[in-house]
Design an enzyme around this catalytic site. Structure first.
Site, short mmCIF file in Angstrom:
data_model
loop_
_atom_site.label_atom_id
_atom_site.label_comp_id
_atom_site.label_asym_id
_atom_site.label_seq_id
_atom_site.Cartn_x
_atom_site.Cartn_y
_atom_site.Cartn_z
N TYR A 92 0.84 -1.20 0.00
CA TYR A 92 0.00 0.00 0.00
C TYR A 92 0.87 1.26 0.00
O TYR A 92 1.76 1.41 0.84
CB TYR A 92 -0.91 0.04 1.23
CG TYR A 92 -2.02 -0.99 1.23
CD1 TYR A 92 -2.32 -1.75 0.11
CD2 TYR A 92 -2.78 -1.19 2.37
CE1 TYR A 92 -3.34 -2.69 0.12
CE2 TYR A 92 -3.81 -2.12 2.40
CZ TYR A 92 -4.09 -2.87 1.28
OH TYR A 92 -5.10 -3.79 1.31
N GLY A 93 0.60 2.13 -0.96
CA GLY A 93 1.36 3.38 -1.03
C GLY A 93 2.83 3.15 -1.24
O GLY A 93 3.66 3.95 -0.79
#
Length: 315
Positions: free
Chosen positions: A53-54
């Site tokens: 994520y990210g």
């Protein structure tokens, strides 16, 4: 806030969890910390993320925000997704798991991960290799519980019986896509989890935001919302028929369809925590409060009747 056991484990998690796939993508470190702090204030202890994520920033921002308050949170992260260009930078091999758990621990600034989840099933790696690697991490104290995400019922079953045959750590939870608009897991996965004691952690409980009440038939989606750029197949007559009937049900009881989306999921005791993302404090407050509506058996039957009568996805 209500707390539930994670499957048949002794770990208690908040009925509403915080999904963090927007951290590092739509939210910077300060904005992420603001959301996390308010989540903790509302009694939300379940914080769900992933090493992907990210591009890793989600874990990093969580680690920063939880500095000095690590004991207040249950950190659930994941491994499987490709995170580099090397031949072993993805998948469920021992090589990848052992390398990535260290990266996650470093970014999260913690000595252990409460729930370490296999993000995706990997057809190229024997499940025994994956489970033995996870069991080693449990024995080393780097991971306390293990789970999986996006597994089909037969894949979860294979994992459960492999662990039992080998006498090693078993999955405590499974994280599937599940909402009033998407009930595919009810046929096999939910009955399996109920019988084998796996906690269910639904994601996309609001069906990509469709169940927030922001969208109206024949109107342009509000700017900045998730379905503004693409409706992802949600803007059908059948879906709006269902939404409007659910809204009528909620209005008559002084609630919103967003609250119903959470209450309907939590009516099943096999649901341990509903994972919902948030980019604003108001969303955290709304999601957390939604857990207070407990549907009566009559109300649940009425909602299920509405869903069955107006099949989601129809034109």
């Amino acid at each position: 806030m209500e707390y539930r056991y994670l499957g048949k484990s002794g770990l208690k998690v908040s009925a509403i969890g915080l999904g963090t796939n927007n951290f590092g993508r739509r939210l910077d470190a300060d904005a992420s910390a603001l959301v996390i702090n308010h989540a903790l204030d509302m009694g939300v202890n379940m914080i769900d993320t992933s090493n992907s994520y990210g591009n890793g920033y989600s874990e990093e921002y969580i680690g920063r925000a939880l500095k000095g308050k690590r004991d207040s949170a249950i950190i659930a992260t994941k491994v499987s997704s490709t995170v580099g260009e090397g031949p072993n930078d993805g998948g469920n091999s021992r090589q990848h798991i052992m390398a990535e758990v260290e990266n996650s621990l470093r970014r999260l600034q913690t000595d252990f991960i409460d729930l370490y989840q296999i993000h995706w099933h990997d057809p190229n790696v024997p499940i025994e290799e994956t489970l033995r690697a996870l069991d080693d991490l449990v024995r080393q104290g780097k991971v306390r519980y293990i789970g999986c995400s996006n597994f089909t019922s037969w894949q979860v079953c294979e994992a459960a019986w492999t662990s039992r045959t080998l006498g090693i750590s078993e999955f405590s939870s499974v994280q599937p896509r599940y909402s009033m608009m998407d009930r595919a897991i009810e046929t096999e996965l939910i009955p399996f989890c109920e019988n084998y004691g796996l906690g269910i952690l639904p994601y996309y409980p609001l069906a990509n935001g469709f169940l927030t009440g922001k969208y109206r038939r024949g109107e342009v989606a509000p700017e900045g919302t998730r379905l503004a750029e693409s409706d992802r197949g949600m803007f059908t007559d059948g879906n709006f028929d269902l939404l409007e009937r659910l809204e009528a049900f909620c209005t008559a009881r002084g609630h919103t369809v967003l609250e119903l989306a959470f209450a309907w999921l939590l009516a099943n005791p096999a649901i341990s925590s509903v994972i919902a993302g948030a980019t604003r404090v108001e969303q955290i407050i709304g999601n957390a409060r939604a857990a207070s509506w407990q549907l009566t058996p009559y109300e649940l039957a009425e909602v299920n009747g509405i869903i069955d009568a107006v099949k989601p996805g129809g034109e």
